[in-house]
Design an enzyme around this catalytic site. Sequence first.
Site, PDB file in Angstrom:
ATOM      1  N   ASP A  28       0.857  -1.187  -0.174  1.00 53.93           N
ATOM      2  CA  ASP A  28       0.061  -0.155  -0.036  1.00 53.93           C
ATOM      3  C   ASP A  28       0.791   1.288  -0.092  1.00 53.93           C
ATOM      4  OD1 ASP A  28      -3.187   0.282   0.872  1.00 53.93           O
ATOM      5  OD2 ASP A  28      -1.540   2.000   0.930  1.00 53.93           O
ATOM      6  N   ASN A  85     -12.887  -3.567   3.016  1.00 51.77           N
ATOM      7  CA  ASN A  85     -13.604  -2.358   3.173  1.00 51.77           C
ATOM      8  C   ASN A  85     -14.594  -2.248   1.952  1.00 51.77           C
ATOM      9  OD1 ASN A  85     -12.467  -1.251   5.306  1.00 51.77           O
ATOM     10  ND2 ASN A  85     -10.804  -0.365   4.096  1.00 51.77           N
ATOM     11  N   GLN A  92     -14.569   2.325   1.641  1.00 46.05           N
ATOM     12  CA  GLN A  92     -14.010   1.646   0.352  1.00 46.05           C
ATOM     13  C   GLN A  92     -13.567   3.095  -0.275  1.00 46.05           C
ATOM     14  OE1 GLN A  92     -15.954  -1.197  -1.770  1.00 46.05           O
ATOM     15  NE2 GLN A  92     -14.248  -1.223  -3.423  1.00 46.05           N
ATOM     16  N   VAL A  94     -11.224   2.902  -3.509  1.00 50.66           N
ATOM     17  CA  VAL A  94     -10.881   2.276  -4.929  1.00 50.66           C
ATOM     18  C   VAL A  94     -11.906   1.077  -5.138  1.00 50.66           C
ATOM     19  CG1 VAL A  94      -9.127   1.177  -6.113  1.00 50.66           C
ATOM     20  CG2 VAL A  94      -8.455   2.921  -4.561  1.00 50.66           C
ATOM     21  N   HIS A  98     -10.365  -5.600  -3.113  1.00 46.91           N
ATOM     22  CA  HIS A  98      -8.962  -5.860  -2.657  1.00 46.91           C
ATOM     23  C   HIS A  98      -9.013  -6.254  -0.985  1.00 46.91           C
ATOM     24  CE1 HIS A  98     -10.268  -1.525  -2.240  1.00 46.91           C
ATOM     25  NE2 HIS A  98      -9.524  -1.440  -1.083  1.00 46.91           N
ATOM     26  N   ILE A  99      -8.240  -6.858  -0.783  1.00 45.09           N
ATOM     27  CA  ILE A  99      -7.840  -7.414   0.577  1.00 45.09           C
ATOM     28  C   ILE A  99      -6.823  -6.803   1.071  1.00 45.09           C
ATOM     29  CG2 ILE A  99      -7.515  -9.517   2.331  1.00 45.09           C
ATOM     30  CD1 ILE A  99      -8.648 -11.353   0.138  1.00 45.09           C
ATOM     31  N   HIS A 100      -6.889  -6.074   2.483  1.00 47.11           N
ATOM     32  CA  HIS A 100      -5.824  -5.502   2.937  1.00 47.11           C
ATOM     33  C   HIS A 100      -5.023  -6.470   3.977  1.00 47.11           C
ATOM     34  CE1 HIS A 100      -6.720  -1.079   2.384  1.00 47.11           C
ATOM     35  NE2 HIS A 100      -8.217  -1.412   2.282  1.00 47.11           N
TER      36      HIS A 100
HETATM   37  P1  5GP Z   1      -9.810   1.417   0.412  1.00 47.17           P
HETATM   38  O1  5GP Z   1      -9.860   2.603   1.223  1.00 47.17           O
HETATM   39  O2  5GP Z   1     -10.524   1.258  -0.951  1.00 47.17           O
HETATM   40  O3  5GP Z   1     -10.076   0.068   1.120  1.00 47.17           O
HETATM   41  O4  5GP Z   1      -8.063   0.984   0.172  1.00 47.17           O
HETATM   42  C1  5GP Z   1      -7.547   1.600  -1.029  1.00 47.17           C
HETATM   43  C2  5GP Z   1      -6.036   1.612  -0.503  1.00 47.17           C
HETATM   44  O5  5GP Z   1      -5.426   1.728  -1.850  1.00 47.17           O
HETATM   45  C3  5GP Z   1      -5.576   2.633   0.273  1.00 47.17           C
HETATM   46  O6  5GP Z   1      -4.965   2.083   1.581  1.00 47.17           O
HETATM   47  C4  5GP Z   1      -4.670   3.384  -0.401  1.00 47.17           C
HETATM   48  O7  5GP Z   1      -3.708   4.153   0.444  1.00 47.17           O
HETATM   49  C5  5GP Z   1      -4.387   2.342  -1.404  1.00 47.17           C
HETATM   50  N1  5GP Z   1      -3.995   3.094  -2.670  1.00 47.17           N
HETATM   51  C6  5GP Z   1      -4.508   4.058  -3.430  1.00 47.17           C
HETATM   52  N2  5GP Z   1      -3.915   4.335  -4.590  1.00 47.17           N
HETATM   53  C7  5GP Z   1      -2.795   3.670  -4.560  1.00 47.17           C
HETATM   54  C8  5GP Z   1      -1.725   3.493  -5.468  1.00 47.17           C
HETATM   55  O8  5GP Z   1      -1.640   4.324  -6.594  1.00 47.17           O
HETATM   56  N3  5GP Z   1      -0.807   2.389  -5.178  1.00 47.17           N
HETATM   57  C9  5GP Z   1      -0.864   1.944  -4.027  1.00 47.17           C
HETATM   58  N4  5GP Z   1       0.297   0.998  -3.797  1.00 47.17           N
HETATM   59  N5  5GP Z   1      -1.702   1.987  -3.209  1.00 47.17           N
HETATM   60  C10 5GP Z   1      -2.920   2.791  -3.493  1.00 47.17           C
END
Ligand code: 5GP
Length: 112
Positions: A28, A85, A92, A94, A98-100
Site C-alpha cells: 500500500d 472495506n 472503500q 478504490v 481488494h484485501i488489506h
Molecule cells: P480502500 O480505502 O478502498 O479500502 O483502500 C484503498 C487503498 O489503496 C488505500 O489504503 C490506499 O492507500 C491504497 N492506494 C490508493 N492508490 C494507490 C496506488 O496508486 N498505489 C498503491 N500501492 N496503493 C494505493
Amino acid sequence: MTIFKKIIEGEIPADIVYEDEHCLAFRDVNPQAPTHILLIPKKEIASMAEAAQEDQNLLGHLLLRAKDIAAQEGLSKNGFRLVINTNEMAGQTVYHLHIHILGGRAMAWPPG
Ligand code: 5GP
C-alpha cells in the site's frame, strides 16, 4: 479504469510482492501498519457487494494467498488482519475488490 486496473496493466508502478494468473499483491502506498499489502483479483469486481457465486473459487484463492503472503512477511506467529472495506460507509475508496493484509503491530478492536 481504476488505479488498481492500471497497476495490473503495468501502466503505473507498484511494489509487487506476489503475482499469479488470478491475482496481484503489492504494498500500500500509504501504509497503516508496518506491513500493509493489498491483494487484488485480476478480474474486475468492484466490491464484495458485487461478488457473485461464480467468484467462489477466486475468493477462496485470494484468502489462501493472503495467508501465504502473511507467512512470507513473517506475520503468521504474531498475527495479522485481513480487511475488505466494502462501499462508502466502510471506507472503500478504490472500487476494485481488494484485501488489506495488515500486520507488524497490535490491532485494536472494534475497528474505527
Ligand atoms: P480502500 O480505502 O478502498 O479500502 O483502500 C484503498 C487503498 O489503496 C488505500 O489504503 C490506499 O492507500 C491504497 N492506494 C490508493 N492508490 C494507490 C496506488 O496508486 N498505489 C498503491 N500501492 N496503493 C494505493
